[in-house]
Design a protein around this motif. Structure first.
Motif, PDB file in Angstrom:
ATOM      1  N   UNK A 142       0.835  -1.205   0.000  1.00 20.76           N
ATOM      2  CA  UNK A 142       0.000   0.000   0.000  1.00 20.76           C
ATOM      3  C   UNK A 142       0.870   1.255   0.000  1.00 20.76           C
ATOM      4  N   UNK A 143       1.885   1.283   0.846  1.00 20.33           N
ATOM      5  CA  UNK A 143       2.750   2.466   0.916  1.00 20.33           C
ATOM      6  C   UNK A 143       3.571   2.633  -0.366  1.00 20.33           C
ATOM      7  N   UNK A 144       3.980   1.530  -0.983  1.00 24.45           N
ATOM      8  CA  UNK A 144       4.687   1.636  -2.262  1.00 24.45           C
ATOM      9  C   UNK A 144       3.771   2.191  -3.344  1.00 24.45           C
ATOM     10  N   UNK A 145       2.511   1.791  -3.325  1.00 26.01           N
ATOM     11  CA  UNK A 145       1.562   2.316  -4.308  1.00 26.01           C
ATOM     12  C   UNK A 145       1.352   3.814  -4.105  1.00 26.01           C
ATOM     13  N   UNK A 146       1.352   4.261  -2.840  1.00 29.52           N
ATOM     14  CA  UNK A 146       1.261   5.694  -2.580  1.00 29.52           C
ATOM     15  C   UNK A 146       2.450   6.452  -3.130  1.00 29.52           C
ATOM     16  N   UNK A 147       3.664   5.918  -2.925  1.00 31.42           N
ATOM     17  CA  UNK A 147       4.858   6.556  -3.494  1.00 31.42           C
ATOM     18  C   UNK A 147       4.823   6.512  -5.014  1.00 31.42           C
ATOM     19  N   UNK A 148       4.299   5.457  -5.565  1.00 31.58           N
ATOM     20  CA  UNK A 148       4.219   5.344  -7.011  1.00 31.58           C
ATOM     21  C   UNK A 148       3.264   6.387  -7.597  1.00 31.58           C
ATOM     22  N   UNK A 149       2.173   6.651  -6.888  1.00 30.52           N
ATOM     23  CA  UNK A 149       1.237   7.667  -7.367  1.00 30.52           C
ATOM     24  C   UNK A 149       1.875   9.059  -7.356  1.00 30.52           C
ATOM     25  N   UNK A 150       2.709   9.324  -6.363  1.00 26.17           N
ATOM     26  CA  UNK A 150       3.341  10.640  -6.256  1.00 26.17           C
ATOM     27  C   UNK A 150       4.486  10.815  -7.255  1.00 26.17           C
ATOM     28  N   UNK A 151       5.153   9.739  -7.650  1.00 28.03           N
ATOM     29  CA  UNK A 151       6.378   9.858  -8.440  1.00 28.03           C
ATOM     30  C   UNK A 151       6.245   9.396  -9.887  1.00 28.03           C
ATOM     31  N   UNK A 152       5.283   8.534 -10.173  1.00 31.61           N
ATOM     32  CA  UNK A 152       5.161   8.008 -11.525  1.00 31.61           C
ATOM     33  C   UNK A 152       4.457   9.021 -12.426  1.00 31.61           C
ATOM     34  N   UNK A 153       5.135   9.453 -13.484  1.00 32.70           N
ATOM     35  CA  UNK A 153       4.587  10.438 -14.411  1.00 32.70           C
ATOM     36  C   UNK A 153       4.126   9.764 -15.699  1.00 32.70           C
ATOM     37  N   UNK A 154       2.973  10.198 -16.167  1.00 28.73           N
ATOM     38  CA  UNK A 154       2.456   9.734 -17.457  1.00 28.73           C
ATOM     39  C   UNK A 154       2.583  10.895 -18.428  1.00 28.73           C
ATOM     40  N   UNK A 155       3.517  10.773 -19.358  1.00 27.30           N
ATOM     41  CA  UNK A 155       3.784  11.861 -20.284  1.00 27.30           C
ATOM     42  C   UNK A 155       2.829  11.794 -21.483  1.00 27.30           C
ATOM     43  N   UNK A 156       2.477  12.982 -21.912  1.00 27.74           N
ATOM     44  CA  UNK A 156       1.574  13.085 -23.057  1.00 27.74           C
ATOM     45  C   UNK A 156       2.099  14.159 -23.998  1.00 27.74           C
TER      46      UNK A 156
END
Length: 450
Positions: A249-263
């Protein structure tokens, strides 16, 4: 007589044996009587120096009184320092014979105990200090261990790491293995979730391989979804199962804050699929209100609460209000510990203060005493002669501050034309001090003459 009792030299009784005769010449039986004089084995310790003789020796006894024993006064043996030149030459000749017959060699191989197994290390590249990993798992383990021990070197090393992984990851199978290895390590190594999320974000944009089954980011989100679909089961599992779920759960939270979806159409955005997943995970944790699950929910909301609420407000949703209501219900109804309830209340208080964020009235470059109430917040406080406090925000600040300078005499006779002329004349001493000083000088002079 005294000699009847004092029948041994000092220290002779340290080796306790049975005496065969009284008197000064008493003898001792060896500890191992089966070993004769001729069979005596050398000791592993250095022999001690002979004991000194007593200062006053008792009179010599008659040989008949000692039962035929040797009662003569012991004579001190000559030391090696009194050897004759012939004996010295003989010893030197013997030493040369021993050296000449020796089989020792400086070129002999190293000695290893019989229980030691020596293995010759063979390096693939011929280097002596580094053994390159033979599998992708070894390589990833080495990379993650380095980043975990030195997270500050992430920006410096990430380009080299990416180049190395691009050389290894050349097939779809190796890409899936890489995703699994990074996911497993990021959810198992303590405090590695943040660094792992940063690594995932960088690799999602810089790994060259992008097969039809999905690129790095797509495979990673697919792996996270597998764990997400089991949330209702693992949240009620044993202690170890819940601990692993909390790390996820905590890794998913960090992933939401750091993972960028470029467009190509606009700036990078966050993965929207993770936004809804985090809400469901928080609800799952609160639905089984044991201490571990509630603590994990608090950590996740402290980490991502402000970002989640902003995202929901932008889309016109009130999901954060729903979560806060559930937390308040847990505080009232759940049988969790008192400390955990206090953590939940502190979380509700943090959210009511806009997650600790403070919005200033204007930018610092445009702040003035008229438009920013905090303009004088960090200014010092001064006090007038009658104890009245004032700051730089007071209208009479300049006049009151000048009064302090005049009263304290900080600047003396300072002239505004740039010439610093301070009064360097010493103040006159009081009469009593002056009289005492003169007496001191006279007394010092009298002592010098005397």
């Amino acid at each position: 007589m005294m000699t009847d009792n004092f029948d041994r030299t000092p220290g002779a009784g340290r080796v306790r044996g049975k005496p065969t005769s009284p008197g000064l010449g008493e003898a001792f039986t060896p500890l191992h009587p089966e070993i004769g004089d001729g069979d005596a084995k050398p000791s592993m310790f250095s022999p001690l120096e002979p004991l000194r003789q007593p200062r006053t020796s008792p009179p010599l006894l008659d040989s008949s009184a000692s039962g035929g024993g040797d009662c003569r006064r012991p004579t001190k043996t000559k030391s090696n320092s009194t050897q004759t030149p012939n004996s010295t030459a003989l010893n030197l000749h013997k030493s040369e014979d021993v050296v000449g017959k020796s089989t020792l060699s400086v070129n002999a191989p190293e000695f290893y105990p019989s229980t030691y197994t020596y293995e010759e290390l063979a390096y693939e590249d011929g280097s002596e200090g580094y053994y390159p990993p033979s599998t992708l798992a070894d390589l990833v383990q080495e990379i993650l261990s380095h980043l975990n021990s030195s997270p500050g070197s992430f920006e410096f090393d990430i380009d080299n790491i990416t180049a190395t992984l691009n050389e290894w990851v050349e097939t779809e199978k190796t890409l899936e293995e890489l995703v699994e290895l990074i996911y497993t390590q990021s959810t198992s190594i303590p405090n590695f979730a943040y660094t792992g999320a940063r690594l995932c974000n960088h690799l999602s944009h810089n790994l060259a391989l992008s097969p039809a089954s999905g690129n790095f980011r797509q495979l990673l989100l697919k792996r996270c979804r597998t764990e997400y679909e089991q949330r209702d089961v693992v949240v009620r599992g044993d202690k170890d199962t819940q601990k692993n779920f909390h790390s996820y759960v905590l890794f998913l939270g960090e992933l939401y804050l750091n993972l960028e979806v470029r467009s190509p159409k606009g700036p990078p955005t966050r993965a929207a699929i993770l936004l809804s997943a985090l809400k469901d995970l928080i609800i799952t944790l609160l639905s089984h209100p044991v201490d571990g699950n509630l603590i994990c929910a608090v950590k996740l909301l402290k980490l991502t609460g402000s970002v989640l609420e902003d995202a929901w407000k932008e889309s016109g949703k009130s999901d954060m209000e729903e979560l806060i209501q559930k937390i308040e219900n847990v505080v009232l109804d759940a049988s969790c510990s008192r400390d955990v309830k206090q953590m939940l209340l502190k979380l509700v208080e943090l959210r009511s203060s806009n997650w600790g964020r403070v919005h200033t009235a204007s930018a610092s470059s445009e702040a003035t005493p008229d438009n920013d109430p905090n303009y004088f917040m960090n200014e010092p406080t001064f006090y007038t002669a009658d104890g009245t406090p004032f700051t730089a925000a007071d209208p009479d600040y300049s006049e009151k501050y000048q009064e302090i300078l005049d009263r304290e005499g900080y600047y003396g006779d300072y002239e505004e034309n740039g010439n610093d002329t301070f009064d360097t004349e010493d103040d006159e001493m009081d009469p009593e001090i002056e009289e005492a000083f003169e007496k001191f000088c006279l007394e010092s002079e009298r002592k010098k003459r005397s």
